[in-house]
Design a protein around this motif. Structure first.
Motif, PDB file in Angstrom:
ATOM      1  N   LEU A 290       1.344  -1.200   0.119  1.00  0.00           N
ATOM      2  CA  LEU A 290      -0.354   0.015   0.167  1.00  0.00           C
ATOM      3  C   LEU A 290       0.678   1.441   0.368  1.00  0.00           C
ATOM      4  N   TYR A 291       1.050   1.760  -1.318  1.00  0.00           N
ATOM      5  CA  TYR A 291       1.829   3.380  -1.374  1.00  0.00           C
ATOM      6  C   TYR A 291       0.904   4.281  -0.982  1.00  0.00           C
ATOM      7  N   LEU A 292       1.245   5.344  -0.016  1.00  0.00           N
ATOM      8  CA  LEU A 292       0.276   6.591   0.590  1.00  0.00           C
ATOM      9  C   LEU A 292       0.843   7.367   0.189  1.00  0.00           C
ATOM     10  N   HIS A 293      -0.189   7.975  -0.739  1.00  0.00           N
ATOM     11  CA  HIS A 293       1.017   9.527  -1.379  1.00  0.00           C
ATOM     12  C   HIS A 293       0.016  10.168  -1.346  1.00  0.00           C
ATOM     13  N   GLN A 294      -0.894  11.864  -0.952  1.00  0.00           N
ATOM     14  CA  GLN A 294      -1.994  11.999  -0.962  1.00  0.00           C
ATOM     15  C   GLN A 294      -1.567  13.483  -1.888  1.00  0.00           C
ATOM     16  N   HIS A 295       0.221  13.238  -2.476  1.00  0.00           N
ATOM     17  CA  HIS A 295      -0.095  14.435  -3.720  1.00  0.00           C
ATOM     18  C   HIS A 295       0.735  14.031  -4.824  1.00  0.00           C
ATOM     19  N   TYR A 296      -0.360  12.574  -5.611  1.00  0.00           N
ATOM     20  CA  TYR A 296       0.084  11.328  -6.357  1.00  0.00           C
ATOM     21  C   TYR A 296      -0.103  12.291  -7.770  1.00  0.00           C
ATOM     22  N   SER A 297       0.381  12.421  -8.592  1.00  0.00           N
ATOM     23  CA  SER A 297       0.757  12.474 -10.200  1.00  0.00           C
ATOM     24  C   SER A 297       1.155  11.235 -10.725  1.00  0.00           C
ATOM     25  N   GLY A 298       0.492  11.361 -11.968  1.00  0.00           N
ATOM     26  CA  GLY A 298       0.927  10.154 -13.471  1.00  0.00           C
ATOM     27  C   GLY A 298       1.699  11.439 -14.163  1.00  0.00           C
ATOM     28  N   PRO A 299       2.364  11.348 -15.591  1.00  0.00           N
ATOM     29  CA  PRO A 299       2.803  12.107 -15.844  1.00  0.00           C
ATOM     30  C   PRO A 299       2.094  12.821 -17.070  1.00  0.00           C
TER      31      PRO A 299
ATOM     32  N   ALA B 263      -7.573   7.081   4.166  1.00  0.00           N
ATOM     33  CA  ALA B 263      -6.151   6.348   4.108  1.00  0.00           C
ATOM     34  C   ALA B 263      -5.625   5.113   5.655  1.00  0.00           C
ATOM     35  N   ALA B 264      -5.946   5.067   6.572  1.00  0.00           N
ATOM     36  CA  ALA B 264      -6.094   4.897   7.667  1.00  0.00           C
ATOM     37  C   ALA B 264      -7.455   3.497   7.513  1.00  0.00           C
ATOM     38  N   HIS B 265      -8.298   3.818   6.821  1.00  0.00           N
ATOM     39  CA  HIS B 265      -9.352   2.798   6.850  1.00  0.00           C
ATOM     40  C   HIS B 265      -8.425   1.823   5.898  1.00  0.00           C
ATOM     41  N   LEU B 266      -8.011   2.572   4.862  1.00  0.00           N
ATOM     42  CA  LEU B 266      -7.395   1.805   4.171  1.00  0.00           C
ATOM     43  C   LEU B 266      -6.459  -0.077   4.495  1.00  0.00           C
ATOM     44  N   ALA B 267      -5.520   1.597   5.410  1.00  0.00           N
ATOM     45  CA  ALA B 267      -4.079   0.781   5.616  1.00  0.00           C
ATOM     46  C   ALA B 267      -5.215  -0.786   6.810  1.00  0.00           C
ATOM     47  N   LEU B 268      -6.052  -0.498   7.011  1.00  0.00           N
ATOM     48  CA  LEU B 268      -6.946  -1.225   8.544  1.00  0.00           C
ATOM     49  C   LEU B 268      -7.687  -2.466   7.545  1.00  0.00           C
ATOM     50  N   GLY B 269      -7.644  -1.842   6.936  1.00  0.00           N
ATOM     51  CA  GLY B 269      -8.771  -3.017   6.045  1.00  0.00           C
ATOM     52  C   GLY B 269      -8.745  -4.108   5.177  1.00  0.00           C
ATOM     53  N   GLY B 270      -7.077  -4.357   4.183  1.00  0.00           N
ATOM     54  CA  GLY B 270      -6.757  -5.067   3.472  1.00  0.00           C
ATOM     55  C   GLY B 270      -5.787  -5.536   3.976  1.00  0.00           C
ATOM     56  N   ARG B 271      -4.713  -7.040   4.013  1.00  0.00           N
ATOM     57  CA  ARG B 271      -3.521  -7.109   4.306  1.00  0.00           C
ATOM     58  C   ARG B 271      -2.190  -6.933   3.546  1.00  0.00           C
ATOM     59  N   TRP B 272      -1.814  -6.087   4.076  1.00  0.00           N
ATOM     60  CA  TRP B 272      -0.796  -5.447   3.387  1.00  0.00           C
ATOM     61  C   TRP B 272       0.528  -6.037   3.954  1.00  0.00           C
TER      62      TRP B 272
END
Length: 415
Positions: free
Chosen positions: A4-13, A94-103
Motif C-alpha cells: 500500500l503506497y500512500l502519497h496524498q499528492h500523487y500524479s501520473g506523467p 487512508a487509515a481505513h484502507l490500511a487497516l481494512g486490507g492485508r498488506w
C-alpha cells in the motif's frame, strides 16, 4: 508482495506536478509486486482515473497500478487551515484502507507528515511494517519558514519522532534529510538516501522544442517551473528582472510557470513595476513542459533565503532542467550549489541576492558558447548520476528488504 503506497499528492506523467511516486510505484509493480496507490485530488495532478467519485472515492487499474483516489482537494493556494483539514481527511480515509486490507508493507510518502498516521496505526494494530519516505523534513522546514502555530509544530515533533523510530526503513531525498531522521532516533542501518532523479525519456534532446508566442525568437528564455508559494522566494527573481531592465538588458525573458498562493500578488507586482521582461504561464502537463524546456536556454531554481533549505531540500524541477540539458541559475547554497559546480552545469548565487542572480543571468546571455557547454554537462550529469530508473530500482530493493521480516513470518505461519 501486497504494498500500500500512500502519497496524498500523487500524479501520473499527464499532470503538472512531481511524478516521483509514479516512477517508484511502477518500479515495484515491474518486479511483480501488487501495488495499491492511495492519493487525494492534488492541484495540477492527473491520476489517470476517470468517472464520478462514489462514496468519496474512485479507483481503477492504470497501467498495472491500482489507484485509489479520494475526493479530497488540496493545493498550494489553500490557506493553512484548508490544507490542515485536507491532510486530516486524507489520513482518516487512508487509515481505513490500511487497516481494512492485508498488506505486507505500507509506504508512507510525505509531505504532508500526517501521511504516516495510517502507517503507524497499521503497524500497531495489524503488525504491518512501513517505510517512511521523507520528501521534506517536517517540522524542521515549517518551523524555519515561520507562520505555523506552536501547537501544530509540537504535534509534528511527536509524529516525526514516531515515524523515524518505528519505520522498518526511512528513505530520505538528501543526506541532510537523512541526518534529521537519525537525530530523531532512526537506526542508522535503516536510513537510506534515494534522491530525486531525472526522467531521461520525458526530457532531453529528443524532444521537439516549443516557445510561447510572448517570447521573441532572439530572446534568451530563462524558465522557472514550479510552485509560486512563500517558500519559493520569487520576489527575488522579480527583483533580478527589475535590475536587468534598469541596466538596459533586453535580451533575457524570465518565464514563470506554475501556480500557488503567491502568484496573484507576484503578477500584480510585475505589472505595477513594468517588468515587461517577465511572463507568467499556468502550470502545464509534464510533456508540454518538456517541450518548453527544449525551447529554452536556461533553467531557474529559486527558493526563499532560509538557511535550512541548503541541505534539506531536493527540488525535482532541478532534475528536470538537468535532464533537458539546460544550464541552471540558482539562488541556493549547499547541496544544489555543489551539484551545479560539477561539470560545471550552472551558477549558484547567494540566497536572497537578487543582484547576483541578475549578474548570473546576464553572464549566461553574454556567453552562449559556454552556456551550451554547461547544458551538455547538465545532461551528462543527469545520465551518469540521476537516471530515475536506477534510483527507482534502488528504492524497490529497500522496500523488499524492509518487508522481508514480516513476509518471512507470514510464510512460516502458513507452512
Amino acid at each position: 508482495m501486497r504494498i500500500l503506497y500512500l502519497h496524498q499528492h500523487y500524479s501520473g506523467p499527464a499532470g503538472a506536478t512531481a511524478t516521483r511516486s509514479h516512477a517508484l510505484a511502477h518500479a515495484l509493480a515491474a518486479r511483480g509486486h501488487h501495488v495499491t496507490l492511495a492519493c487525494g485530488r492534488y492541484e495540477g495532478a492527473v491520476t489517470g482515473l476517470a468517472g464520478a467519485f462514489r462514496g468519496g472515492r474512485r479507483e481503477g487499474l492504470v497501467r498495472g497500478l491500482r489507484i485509489v483516489e479520494f475526493d479530497i482537494g488540496c493545493g498550494n493556494a489553500q490557506g493553512l487551515g484548508g490544507r490542515g483539514l485536507s491532510f486530516g481527511r486524507y489520513a482518516a480515509r487512508a487509515a481505513h484502507l490500511a487497516l481494512g486490507g492485508r498488506w505486507d508493507l505500507v509506504v508512507a510518502s510525505s509531505t504532508p507528515l500526517t501521511v504516516v498516521l495510517p502507517a503507524l496505526l497499521a503497524r500497531r494494530l495489524r503488525g504491518t511494517p512501513f517505510l517512511y519516505e521523507m520528501r521534506d523534513p517536517w517540522p524542521e522546514l515549517p518551523r524555519a519558514l515561520g507562520g505555523v502555530p506552536g501547537w501544530a509544530l509540537s504535534g509534528m515533533e511527536r509524529l516525526a519522532d514516531a515515524a523515524c523510530r518505528q519505520a522498518a526503513a526511512v528513505v530520505a531525498l538528501s543526506e541532510g534529510m537523512a541526518e534529521t531522521a537519525l537525530g530523531r532516533g532512526a537506526a542508522a542501518q535503516r536510513v537510506h538516501v534515494v534522491p530525486n532523479g531525472c526522467d531521461l525519456d520525458l526530457f532531453g534532446p529528443q524532444v521537439a522544442p516549443w516557445r510561447p508566442a510572448e517570447v521573441a525568437p532572439w530572446e534568451v528564455l530563462a524558465v522557472y517551473a514550479g510552485a509560486h508559494g512563500r517558500a519559493n522566494g520569487l520576489d527575488s527573481l522579480l527583483e533580478a528582472a527589475a535590475l536587468l531592465r534598469a541596466g538596459g538588458e533586453r535580451r533575457i525573458r524570465i518565464l514563470l510557470v506554475g501556480e500557488g498562493g503567491e502568484k496573484p500578488r507576484l503578477r500584480a507586482q510585475a505589472a505595477e513595476r513594468g517588468l515587461h521582461n517577465v511572463t507568467f504561464l499556468p502550470a502545464m502537463p509534464k510533456r508540454k513542459l518538456a517541450s518548453l524546456l527544449a525551447g529554452a536556454q536556461l533553467g531557474v531554481q529559486c527558493l526563499a533565503p532560509v538557511p535550512e533549505f541548503a541541505e534539506w531540500t531536493a527540488p525535482n524541477k532541478l532534475m528536470d532542467y538537468l535532464a533537458a540539458g539546460l544550464p541552471v541559475v540558482a539562488n541556493l547554497s549547499g547541496r544544489a550549489a555543489r551539484l551545479l559546480a560539477e561539470g560545471p552545469c550552472g551558477i549558484a548565487t547567494p540566497p536572497g541576492d537578487a543582484a547576483a542572480m541578475a549578474q548570473a543571468l546576464r553572464w549566461m546571455a553574454d556567453n552562449p558558447a559556454l552556456r551550451q557547454v554547461m547544458g551538455r554537462s547538465a545532461r551528462d550529469q543527469a545520465v551518469r548520476r540521476w537516471d530515475r530508473r536506477l534510483l527507482a530500482s534502488q528504492f524497490a530493493g529497500i522496500v523488499e528488504e524492509a518487508a522481508a521480516p514480516a513476509a518471512t513470518l507470514e510464510a512460516l505461519a502458513a507452512a
